[in-house]
Write a protein that holds these residues in place. Sequence first.
Motif, PDB file in Angstrom:
ATOM      1  N   HIS A 117       0.842  -1.209   0.000  1.00 13.75           N
ATOM      2  CA  HIS A 117       0.000   0.000   0.000  1.00 13.75           C
ATOM      3  C   HIS A 117       0.876   1.257   0.000  1.00 13.75           C
ATOM      4  O   HIS A 117       0.618   2.208  -0.744  1.00 13.75           O
ATOM      5  CB  HIS A 117      -0.932   0.007   1.215  1.00 13.75           C
ATOM      6  CG  HIS A 117      -2.226  -0.715   0.982  1.00 13.75           C
ATOM      7  ND1 HIS A 117      -3.100  -0.352  -0.026  1.00 13.75           N
ATOM      8  CD2 HIS A 117      -2.802  -1.771   1.612  1.00 13.75           C
ATOM      9  CE1 HIS A 117      -4.161  -1.157   0.007  1.00 13.75           C
ATOM     10  NE2 HIS A 117      -3.998  -2.027   0.984  1.00 13.75           N
ATOM     11  N   SER A 138      -6.751   1.312   5.745  1.00 15.49           N
ATOM     12  CA  SER A 138      -7.457   0.345   4.896  1.00 15.49           C
ATOM     13  C   SER A 138      -8.541  -0.331   5.701  1.00 15.49           C
ATOM     14  O   SER A 138      -8.847   0.074   6.820  1.00 15.49           O
ATOM     15  CB  SER A 138      -6.461  -0.674   4.347  1.00 15.49           C
ATOM     16  OG  SER A 138      -6.106  -1.567   5.372  1.00 15.49           O
ATOM     17  N   GLY A 139      -9.120  -1.386   5.122  1.00 14.18           N
ATOM     18  CA  GLY A 139     -10.200  -2.092   5.802  1.00 14.18           C
ATOM     19  C   GLY A 139      -9.698  -2.867   7.014  1.00 14.18           C
ATOM     20  O   GLY A 139     -10.442  -3.124   7.950  1.00 14.18           O
ATOM     21  N   GLY A 140      -8.428  -3.231   7.001  1.00 14.89           N
ATOM     22  CA  GLY A 140      -7.882  -4.036   8.094  1.00 14.89           C
ATOM     23  C   GLY A 140      -6.813  -3.330   8.914  1.00 14.89           C
ATOM     24  O   GLY A 140      -6.423  -3.828   9.966  1.00 14.89           O
ATOM     25  N   GLU A 166     -12.765  -0.249   8.604  1.00 17.37           N
ATOM     26  CA  GLU A 166     -13.733  -1.091   9.306  1.00 17.37           C
ATOM     27  C   GLU A 166     -14.821  -0.202   9.930  1.00 17.37           C
ATOM     28  O   GLU A 166     -16.004  -0.543   9.909  1.00 17.37           O
ATOM     29  CB  GLU A 166     -12.957  -1.815  10.405  1.00 17.37           C
ATOM     30  CG  GLU A 166     -13.542  -3.071  10.926  1.00 17.37           C
ATOM     31  CD  GLU A 166     -12.586  -3.695  11.958  1.00 17.37           C
ATOM     32  OE1 GLU A 166     -11.388  -3.334  12.028  1.00 17.37           O
ATOM     33  OE2 GLU A 166     -13.083  -4.545  12.714  1.00 17.37           O
ATOM     34  N   PRO A 180     -19.642  -2.403   0.037  1.00 22.88           N
ATOM     35  CA  PRO A 180     -18.660  -1.916   1.004  1.00 22.88           C
ATOM     36  C   PRO A 180     -18.994  -0.491   1.408  1.00 22.88           C
ATOM     37  O   PRO A 180     -19.369   0.337   0.581  1.00 22.88           O
ATOM     38  CB  PRO A 180     -17.355  -1.984   0.229  1.00 22.88           C
ATOM     39  CG  PRO A 180     -17.758  -1.813  -1.208  1.00 22.88           C
ATOM     40  CD  PRO A 180     -19.155  -2.324  -1.341  1.00 22.88           C
ATOM     41  N   PRO A 183     -17.032   3.761   0.295  1.00 23.52           N
ATOM     42  CA  PRO A 183     -17.454   4.604  -0.825  1.00 23.52           C
ATOM     43  C   PRO A 183     -18.881   5.133  -0.652  1.00 23.52           C
ATOM     44  O   PRO A 183     -19.197   6.239  -1.096  1.00 23.52           O
ATOM     45  CB  PRO A 183     -17.382   3.667  -2.035  1.00 23.52           C
ATOM     46  CG  PRO A 183     -16.525   2.523  -1.613  1.00 23.52           C
ATOM     47  CD  PRO A 183     -16.619   2.422  -0.127  1.00 23.52           C
ATOM     48  N   GLY A 271      -3.882   3.006   1.069  1.00 24.67           N
ATOM     49  CA  GLY A 271      -4.949   2.119   1.536  1.00 24.67           C
ATOM     50  C   GLY A 271      -6.319   2.580   1.038  1.00 24.67           C
ATOM     51  O   GLY A 271      -6.482   3.721   0.596  1.00 24.67           O
ATOM     52  N   GLY A 272      -7.278   1.675   1.130  1.00 20.97           N
ATOM     53  CA  GLY A 272      -8.610   1.934   0.577  1.00 20.97           C
ATOM     54  C   GLY A 272      -9.250   3.242   1.032  1.00 20.97           C
ATOM     55  O   GLY A 272      -9.860   3.956   0.236  1.00 20.97           O
ATOM     56  N   ASN A 276     -10.926   8.191  -0.043  1.00 21.27           N
ATOM     57  CA  ASN A 276     -12.013   9.040   0.464  1.00 21.27           C
ATOM     58  C   ASN A 276     -11.819  10.517   0.092  1.00 21.27           C
ATOM     59  O   ASN A 276     -10.797  11.127   0.399  1.00 21.27           O
ATOM     60  CB  ASN A 276     -12.095   8.887   2.000  1.00 21.27           C
ATOM     61  CG  ASN A 276     -13.245   9.672   2.585  1.00 21.27           C
ATOM     62  OD1 ASN A 276     -13.104  10.814   2.980  1.00 21.27           O
ATOM     63  ND2 ASN A 276     -14.413   9.041   2.625  1.00 21.27           N
ATOM     64  N   ASP A 304      -7.131  -2.378  -2.962  1.00 23.48           N
ATOM     65  CA  ASP A 304      -6.221  -3.495  -3.229  1.00 23.48           C
ATOM     66  C   ASP A 304      -5.961  -3.716  -4.714  1.00 23.48           C
ATOM     67  O   ASP A 304      -6.894  -3.745  -5.523  1.00 23.48           O
ATOM     68  CB  ASP A 304      -6.776  -4.774  -2.587  1.00 23.48           C
ATOM     69  CG  ASP A 304      -6.637  -4.735  -1.080  1.00 23.48           C
ATOM     70  OD1 ASP A 304      -5.955  -3.829  -0.566  1.00 23.48           O
ATOM     71  OD2 ASP A 304      -7.210  -5.618  -0.415  1.00 23.48           O
TER      72      ASP A 304
HETATM   73  O1  KG4 Z   1      -6.998  -1.327   1.046  1.00 27.17           O
HETATM   74  P1  KG4 Z   1      -8.310  -1.984   0.893  1.00 27.17           P
HETATM   75  O2  KG4 Z   1      -8.859  -2.151  -0.491  1.00 27.17           O
HETATM   76  O3  KG4 Z   1      -8.315  -3.404   1.550  1.00 27.17           O
HETATM   77  C1  KG4 Z   1      -7.635  -3.701   2.720  1.00 27.17           C
HETATM   78  O4  KG4 Z   1      -6.394  -3.909   2.675  1.00 27.17           O
HETATM   79  O5  KG4 Z   1      -8.322  -3.689   3.779  1.00 27.17           O
HETATM   80  O6  KG4 Z   1      -9.324  -1.151   1.790  1.00 27.17           O
HETATM   81  C2  KG4 Z   1     -10.683  -1.446   1.823  1.00 27.17           C
HETATM   82  C3  KG4 Z   1     -11.359  -0.455   2.755  1.00 27.17           C
HETATM   83  C4  KG4 Z   1     -12.802  -0.785   3.049  1.00 27.17           C
HETATM   84  O7  KG4 Z   1     -13.030  -0.666   4.444  1.00 27.17           O
HETATM   85  C5  KG4 Z   1     -13.566   0.277   2.267  1.00 27.17           C
HETATM   86  O8  KG4 Z   1     -14.812   0.599   2.830  1.00 27.17           O
HETATM   87  C6  KG4 Z   1     -12.599   1.442   2.346  1.00 27.17           C
HETATM   88  O9  KG4 Z   1     -11.331   0.862   2.171  1.00 27.17           O
HETATM   89  N1  KG4 Z   1     -12.828   2.443   1.297  1.00 27.17           N
HETATM   90  C7  KG4 Z   1     -13.220   3.718   1.565  1.00 27.17           C
HETATM   91  C8  KG4 Z   1     -13.408   4.344   0.295  1.00 27.17           C
HETATM   92  N2  KG4 Z   1     -13.110   3.440  -0.685  1.00 27.17           N
HETATM   93  C9  KG4 Z   1     -12.760   2.284  -0.046  1.00 27.17           C
HETATM   94  N3  KG4 Z   1     -13.434   4.347   2.733  1.00 27.17           N
HETATM   95  C10 KG4 Z   1     -13.828   5.634   2.674  1.00 27.17           C
HETATM   96  N4  KG4 Z   1     -14.048   6.293   1.517  1.00 27.17           N
HETATM   97  C11 KG4 Z   1     -13.846   5.699   0.310  1.00 27.17           C
HETATM   98  N5  KG4 Z   1     -14.061   6.374  -0.831  1.00 27.17           N
END
Ligand code: KG4
Length: 335
Positions: A117, A138-140, A166, A180, A183, A271-272, A276, A304
């Motif tokens: 990341h 990220s999510g984790g 999360e 999810p 977004p 990270g995800g 935002n 990811d």
């Molecule tokens: O990095 P990632 O794809 O996977 C992990 O390594 O966990 O992150 C996924 C996380 C999820 O919790 C998702 O809801 C969040 O990233 N996410 C966002 C946005 N796009 C993805 N959170 C807030 N705003 C966004 N636009």
Amino acid sequence: MMNKILAIETSCDETSAAIVADGKTVLSNIISSQIDTHKIYGGVVPEIASRKHVETISAIVDEALSAADTKLSEVDAIAVTYGPGLVGAVLIGLSYAKGLSFSLKKPLIGINHIEGHIASNYIENPDFAPPFICLVVSGGHTYIVHVKDFCDYEVLGKTRDDAAGEAFDKVARAVGLGYPGGPKIDKAATTGDKNAIKFPRIYLEEESYDFSFSGLKSAVLNYLNKCNMMGQEININDVAASFQQAAVEVLVNKTISAAIRTGVSKIALAGGVAANTFLRHEMSNACAQNNMTLNVPKPVYCTDNAAMIACQGYFRYLNGEFSELDLNAVPGLGL
Ligand code: KG4
Ligand code: ZN
């Protein structure tokens, strides 16, 4: 001679393969998302994720090769995520990568997903390099990292309970936005009033760069319960905007303080949750106010993807840091 790394990423619910040249030029980055499969369960079901990876991995790798107009014999090394992540999911990509490495006699490079990341900041961005402070959300995982060099990190802070993503996902589920959540909160918040509801900002001890998001999540759940009990109408957009503001404010302030304390004026997001809109906007303002610069990967490299794994793989390759074929998945791998 151009160096080409084939990377594989299967740590959660995306099956991804990429070919990256010289650690920065993405020749292909194929991502097969399982969102539609997991959506009906309201979250990722690990066993189903593993099965889906098995079904798609071959086709995704073939597609990455053909989109990059690259033959397997032209690949210099195979980089693969070995953790952290869902153990069964990680094992699919890792086993596939080992099979390729063994049969092609090409080096295997195990990559920490979180390092991947961070490396997403270097993609198609040759001028950006350490040292910098990276907020990995990220999510984790939630980390503030002092990235001293391409393979040298110091963790300044991390979450003590829920990860930032999360919290977004759980709040989204509670207000009925579904999975999810990140977004969806991002979008709902654009039409909400971020000052409508006062949710707590949890800073922990002074000088601490750790995070805690479970209290914020509970505050949102309590607010929703209270409204329901009192028969008050809930404005989902206001809840989304107010929650997002509380979460982002702490993320931004702690990152800026960490940069001031370490004397580093370059900040990066990864990270995800770095996708935002509000976080990107607020961090960018805070950096401008503090004479700092901000680097943010394109949204497709925030969530990811295998390109970021190839990118970090390149720096390990340059250091001659290869993995043995007995490399195992490490679900709880830290930085
Ligand atoms: O990095 P990632 O794809 O996977 C992990 O390594 O966990 O992150 C996924 C996380 C999820 O919790 C998702 O809801 C969040 O990233 N996410 C966002 C946005 N796009 C993805 N959170 C807030 N705003 C966004 N636009
Ligand atoms: Zn990730």
